[in-house]
Design a protein around this motif. Sequence first.
Motif, PDB file in Angstrom:
ATOM      1  N   TYR A   1      -2.819   4.981  -3.105  1.00  0.00           N
ATOM      2  CA  TYR A   1      -3.865   5.843  -2.561  1.00  0.00           C
ATOM      3  C   TYR A   1      -3.388   7.272  -2.369  1.00  0.00           C
TER       4      TYR A   1
ATOM      5  N   ARG B   1      -8.929   6.877 -11.356  1.00  0.00           N
ATOM      6  CA  ARG B   1      -8.096   6.087 -12.271  1.00  0.00           C
ATOM      7  C   ARG B   1      -8.417   6.406 -13.729  1.00  0.00           C
TER       8      ARG B   1
ATOM      9  N   ARG C   1      -9.315   5.020  -1.981  1.00  0.00           N
ATOM     10  CA  ARG C   1      -9.853   4.321  -0.820  1.00  0.00           C
ATOM     11  C   ARG C   1     -11.367   4.427  -0.844  1.00  0.00           C
ATOM     12  N   ASP C   2     -12.039   3.438  -0.268  1.00  0.00           N
ATOM     13  CA  ASP C   2     -13.502   3.474  -0.199  1.00  0.00           C
ATOM     14  C   ASP C   2     -13.945   4.341   0.981  1.00  0.00           C
TER      15      ASP C   2
ATOM     16  N   GLU D   1       1.934  -6.508  -6.306  1.00  0.00           N
ATOM     17  CA  GLU D   1       0.776  -5.641  -6.508  1.00  0.00           C
ATOM     18  C   GLU D   1       0.906  -4.408  -5.628  1.00  0.00           C
TER      19      GLU D   1
ATOM     20  N   ARG E   1      -2.439  -4.376 -14.713  1.00  0.00           N
ATOM     21  CA  ARG E   1      -3.886  -4.141 -14.798  1.00  0.00           C
ATOM     22  C   ARG E   1      -4.275  -3.400 -16.070  1.00  0.00           C
TER      23      ARG E   1
ATOM     24  N   HIS F   1       0.859  -1.176   0.000  1.00  0.00           N
ATOM     25  CA  HIS F   1       0.000   0.000   0.000  1.00  0.00           C
ATOM     26  C   HIS F   1       0.900   1.232   0.000  1.00  0.00           C
TER      27      HIS F   1
ATOM     28  N   ASN G   1     -13.736   8.184  -9.949  1.00  0.00           N
ATOM     29  CA  ASN G   1     -13.181   7.780 -11.243  1.00  0.00           C
ATOM     30  C   ASN G   1     -11.767   8.325 -11.428  1.00  0.00           C
TER      31      ASN G   1
ATOM     32  N   LYS H   1      -1.525  -1.034  -4.044  1.00  0.00           N
ATOM     33  CA  LYS H   1      -2.686  -0.160  -3.910  1.00  0.00           C
ATOM     34  C   LYS H   1      -2.137   1.249  -3.730  1.00  0.00           C
TER      35      LYS H   1
ATOM     36  N   SER I   1      -3.577  -2.384  -8.312  1.00  0.00           N
ATOM     37  CA  SER I   1      -4.940  -2.894  -8.179  1.00  0.00           C
ATOM     38  C   SER I   1      -5.964  -1.796  -7.918  1.00  0.00           C
ATOM     39  N   ARG I   2      -5.567  -0.743  -7.191  1.00  0.00           N
ATOM     40  CA  ARG I   2      -6.527   0.310  -6.867  1.00  0.00           C
ATOM     41  C   ARG I   2      -5.831   1.651  -6.781  1.00  0.00           C
ATOM     42  N   MET I   3      -6.644   2.732  -6.936  1.00  0.00           N
ATOM     43  CA  MET I   3      -6.099   4.083  -6.823  1.00  0.00           C
ATOM     44  C   MET I   3      -6.882   4.972  -5.861  1.00  0.00           C
TER      45      MET I   3
END
Length: 272
Positions: free
Chosen positions: A46, A112, A95-96, A42, A130, A12, A110, A44, A91-93
């Motif tokens: 953020y 990413r 946080r929820d 991988e 990805r 992360h 949006n 993440k 995998s992600r850009m």
Amino acid sequence: LARIFGFKTHAHFMTNLLGATPESDAADYRRMVEHPAFKPDEVKLYPCALVDGTGLVAHWRDGSWRPYTEQELVNLLAEDVLVTPPFTRISRMIRDISAHDIMTGNKKVNLRQLVDLELAKRSEPVQEIRSREIAFGAAANDELSLSEIAYETTNTHEVFLQWVAPGNRIAGFLRLSMPNADYIDAHVTALPIDAGEAMIREVHVYGRVAGLHQGGENAQHRGLGRMLIERACDIARENGYTAINVISAIGTRGYYRKQGFTDNGLYQQRSL
């Protein structure tokens, strides 16, 4: 240790922390993906978002911390994507975190997509996984080529094997890890493997899940995983290893038994 034990590493990385600048964030990210001690499988990625009740609020109010502007953030993330090696997946850009709870900082879900639009303006190719996944697209076996990328970590020699389709799309990959003999000798009592044992840390083939023994253009169920495993065994053998382990979930052990592996303690193992 995670790599030696056969695990995939998922790091992360948070940008825009207190004291950081876009320039220092870019340098830190490059160090993470290039330094032999890290090189995660991988990531993440953020951006920091300010949430009420956190210690960062006081720094925002006194001016010692500010959120990056949207363009600063998009440019930084685009640079990070471009330096990400082909064996690493972002995998992600975001946080929820609900936009309602964010006082300041990125609120766009949006993000990413904005980064992808920025990358489309540039001529540099994107290599991270990805962005290249074939997903539901079709590719015939004769369109695929096998690419092998070797790299060093602090205690292993790694080979990333990938099936590449036209347009540099990726249809499947395997992570082969060959521990350094000196490292194994120095830590043999604490490790679950012996000298001369290589490790398959991950096998992944893309495409819709088709019925077994059915044809079609999906990447799965066309023997791509089996061919990756066979090539990994060849590479390990050529490098002097006498056995190869695979870290597997209970549901995949039957598959690996069909590839010549037998249950062996924490792992499944195949003699070379």
